[in-house]
Design a protein around this motif. Structure first.
Motif, PDB file in Angstrom:
ATOM      1  N   LEU A  11      93.400  17.159  10.288  1.00 25.94           N
ATOM      2  CA  LEU A  11      92.676  16.770   9.073  1.00 25.94           C
ATOM      3  C   LEU A  11      92.077  17.977   8.363  1.00 25.94           C
ATOM      4  N   GLU A  12      92.312  19.172   8.932  1.00 26.48           N
ATOM      5  CA  GLU A  12      91.806  20.434   8.387  1.00 26.48           C
ATOM      6  C   GLU A  12      90.279  20.450   8.323  1.00 26.48           C
ATOM      7  N   GLU A  13      89.641  19.708   9.230  1.00 24.92           N
ATOM      8  CA  GLU A  13      88.189  19.789   9.359  1.00 24.92           C
ATOM      9  C   GLU A  13      87.789  21.052  10.116  1.00 24.92           C
ATOM     10  N   ILE A  14      88.729  21.573  10.903  1.00 23.79           N
ATOM     11  CA  ILE A  14      88.506  22.828  11.627  1.00 23.79           C
ATOM     12  C   ILE A  14      89.445  23.854  11.006  1.00 23.79           C
ATOM     13  N   ASP A  15      88.975  24.517   9.961  1.00 24.41           N
ATOM     14  CA  ASP A  15      89.849  25.413   9.204  1.00 24.41           C
ATOM     15  C   ASP A  15      89.295  26.826   9.061  1.00 24.41           C
ATOM     16  N   SER A  16      88.252  27.147   9.815  1.00 25.36           N
ATOM     17  CA  SER A  16      87.679  28.492   9.758  1.00 25.36           C
ATOM     18  C   SER A  16      86.974  28.783  11.072  1.00 25.36           C
ATOM     19  N   LYS A  17      86.591  30.053  11.277  1.00 24.55           N
ATOM     20  CA  LYS A  17      85.878  30.417  12.490  1.00 24.55           C
ATOM     21  C   LYS A  17      84.539  29.693  12.576  1.00 24.55           C
ATOM     22  N   LYS A  18      83.891  29.506  11.435  1.00 26.08           N
ATOM     23  CA  LYS A  18      82.591  28.836  11.413  1.00 26.08           C
ATOM     24  C   LYS A  18      82.715  27.381  11.856  1.00 26.08           C
ATOM     25  N   THR A  19      83.678  26.649  11.268  1.00 21.15           N
ATOM     26  CA  THR A  19      83.854  25.244  11.646  1.00 21.15           C
ATOM     27  C   THR A  19      84.353  25.112  13.075  1.00 21.15           C
ATOM     28  N   ALA A  20      85.162  26.093  13.529  1.00 24.76           N
ATOM     29  CA  ALA A  20      85.649  26.067  14.916  1.00 24.76           C
ATOM     30  C   ALA A  20      84.482  26.245  15.889  1.00 24.76           C
ATOM     31  N   ARG A  21      83.595  27.213  15.608  1.00 21.95           N
ATOM     32  CA  ARG A  21      82.429  27.422  16.478  1.00 21.95           C
ATOM     33  C   ARG A  21      81.531  26.198  16.491  1.00 21.95           C
ATOM     34  N   LYS A  22      81.347  25.587  15.324  1.00 24.55           N
ATOM     35  CA  LYS A  22      80.517  24.376  15.236  1.00 24.55           C
ATOM     36  C   LYS A  22      81.126  23.240  16.054  1.00 24.55           C
ATOM     37  N   HIS A  23      82.439  23.094  15.933  1.00 25.01           N
ATOM     38  CA  HIS A  23      83.130  22.039  16.690  1.00 25.01           C
ATOM     39  C   HIS A  23      83.031  22.285  18.193  1.00 25.01           C
ATOM     40  N   ILE A  24      83.237  23.530  18.605  1.00 24.77           N
ATOM     41  CA  ILE A  24      83.160  23.868  20.035  1.00 24.77           C
ATOM     42  C   ILE A  24      81.770  23.570  20.574  1.00 24.77           C
ATOM     43  N   PHE A  25      80.747  23.991  19.845  1.00 25.63           N
ATOM     44  CA  PHE A  25      79.365  23.760  20.297  1.00 25.63           C
ATOM     45  C   PHE A  25      79.062  22.268  20.407  1.00 25.63           C
ATOM     46  N   LYS A  26      79.472  21.519  19.393  1.00 28.40           N
ATOM     47  CA  LYS A  26      79.182  20.079  19.394  1.00 28.40           C
ATOM     48  C   LYS A  26      79.904  19.361  20.539  1.00 28.40           C
ATOM     49  N   GLU A  27      81.196  19.662  20.710  1.00 30.45           N
ATOM     50  CA  GLU A  27      81.961  18.984  21.752  1.00 30.45           C
ATOM     51  C   GLU A  27      81.510  19.394  23.160  1.00 30.45           C
ATOM     52  N   MET A  28      81.119  20.657  23.326  1.00 32.40           N
ATOM     53  CA  MET A  28      80.651  21.086  24.638  1.00 32.40           C
ATOM     54  C   MET A  28      79.274  20.488  24.942  1.00 32.40           C
ATOM     55  N   THR A  29      78.476  20.272  23.906  1.00 37.05           N
ATOM     56  CA  THR A  29      77.194  19.585  24.099  1.00 37.05           C
ATOM     57  C   THR A  29      77.421  18.134  24.506  1.00 37.05           C
ATOM     58  N   VAL A  30      78.372  17.482  23.817  1.00 32.17           N
ATOM     59  CA  VAL A  30      78.734  16.103  24.172  1.00 32.17           C
ATOM     60  C   VAL A  30      79.245  16.056  25.613  1.00 32.17           C
ATOM     61  N   GLY A  31      80.094  17.018  25.964  1.00 32.76           N
ATOM     62  CA  GLY A  31      80.628  17.074  27.322  1.00 32.76           C
ATOM     63  C   GLY A  31      79.536  17.271  28.363  1.00 32.76           C
ATOM     64  N   PHE A  32      78.566  18.133  28.055  1.00 30.53           N
ATOM     65  CA  PHE A  32      77.463  18.380  28.987  1.00 30.53           C
ATOM     66  C   PHE A  32      76.647  17.108  29.206  1.00 30.53           C
ATOM     67  N   ILE A  33      76.314  16.415  28.118  1.00 36.64           N
ATOM     68  CA  ILE A  33      75.497  15.190  28.224  1.00 36.64           C
ATOM     69  C   ILE A  33      76.238  14.119  29.013  1.00 36.64           C
ATOM     70  N   ASN A  34      77.509  13.879  28.642  1.00 35.91           N
ATOM     71  CA  ASN A  34      78.285  12.844  29.342  1.00 35.91           C
ATOM     72  C   ASN A  34      78.511  13.197  30.804  1.00 35.91           C
ATOM     73  N   SER A  35      78.771  14.474  31.069  1.00 39.01           N
ATOM     74  CA  SER A  35      78.999  14.912  32.453  1.00 39.01           C
ATOM     75  C   SER A  35      77.756  14.709  33.301  1.00 39.01           C
ATOM     76  N   LEU A  36      76.612  15.069  32.752  1.00 37.12           N
ATOM     77  CA  LEU A  36      75.358  14.929  33.495  1.00 37.12           C
ATOM     78  C   LEU A  36      75.030  13.455  33.744  1.00 37.12           C
ATOM     79  N   PHE A  37      75.208  12.637  32.721  1.00 35.61           N
ATOM     80  CA  PHE A  37      74.897  11.209  32.854  1.00 35.61           C
ATOM     81  C   PHE A  37      75.811  10.540  33.880  1.00 35.61           C
TER      82      PHE A  37
END
Length: 269
Positions: free
Chosen positions: A155-181
């Motif tokens: 969908l070209e929502e991840i089309d730059s280094k900035k959006t890629a870093r934002k996506h990585i941070f958000k998904e890894m945060t989601v992963g951390f929360i779900n993993s811990l729970f």
């Protein structure tokens, strides 16, 4: 239609539409698809560098391209190559066999590594009971992260280094929360299960702590791989859909089992 319905006395400039969306011939088909979707057009003109009209791209063309891309991505995700319904059973089998053989080799690697933990498995047989649960949970979170990342790239929502870093941070945060729970929930479940159904001489809490550590670690790593691997593939111009399928699943299983039995070995031996 508007031109036909216009009265003969009007000038061309009075009825013409200056807000015309177009694409250049050297732009990607994805750009044309996005333009048709964003501006809700039935067709858009294709221009050359001199802004001369070469042709048009219609909504039907866009639909056909989306269907073709979706089929291609699904084939890559399943690692079945270029599917052809006219192929015989032998032809289809030969097309899929190489990837399945790679998965078999990786599973033999897993079996070889598990043999290193033979003493642990003999002493703590209860570990086998929770192996499918840990593998399933790690596989599920990895698949979710992978799907979200591939969708974002398409969908070209991840089309730059900035959006890629934002996506990585958000998904890894989601992963951390779900993993811990889920690791906490697994700890409670395993403790209760082993109290009600004692297995072996090890304490219920000790085994539950091993399961907690394995679930949290394996889920977080699998989720992180689901985010990072497609982005790395995309960076090197490899279709990110190729990051999924049996091989990725097998690698996740390998990492998960090493963590699980490795932690158990450190605790009980």
């Amino acid at each position: 239609k508007q031109l036909i319905m216009t009265r003969s006395g009007k000038k061309i400039f009075e009825v013409m539409n200056e807000d015309i969306q177009f694409v250049y011939e050297y732009e990607t088909i994805e750009k044309a698809i996005q333009s048709v979707k964003d501006y809700d057009k039935n067709s858009i003109p294709v221009l050359n560098s001199k802004k001369q009209i070469l042709g048009i791209v219609t909504a039907d063309d866009v639909f056909d391209e989306i269907v073709e891309n979706t089929e291609d991505d699904y084939q890559k995700m399943a690692l079945i190559g270029d599917h052809d319904s006219s192929l015989s059973a032998v032809g289809r089998a030969s097309q899929r066999l190489p990837w399945l053989m790679i998965a078999v080799v990786l599973n033999l690697v897993i079996a070889t590594i598990l043999s290193l933990f033979d003493a642990t498995l003999v002493q703590v047989t209860a570990l086998i009971l929770f192996q499918p649960t840990i593998l399933g949970m790690a596989g599920n979170i990895g698949t979710q992260s992978l799907a979200v990342t591939i969708l974002g790239l398409h969908l070209e929502e991840i089309d730059s280094k900035k959006t890629a870093r934002k996506h990585i941070f958000k998904e890894m945060t989601v992963g951390f929360i779900n993993s811990l729970f889920l690791a906490t929930a697994a700890f409670a479940f395993v403790t209760l299960f082993l109290i009600l159904v004692p297995t072996g001489n090890q304490g219920a809490v000790s085994i539950a702590l091993v399961v907690f550590t394995a679930v949290f670690s394996s889920m977080f790593i699998a989720g992180s791989m689901g985010v990072l691997v497609p982005l790395i593939f995309n960076h090197y111009h490899v279709n990110p859909a190729a990051a999924s399928g049996p091989i990725m699943t097998t690698i996740n299983d390998l990492v998960t089992l090493i963590i699980y039995f490795g932690v158990a070995t450190l605790v009980f031996l």
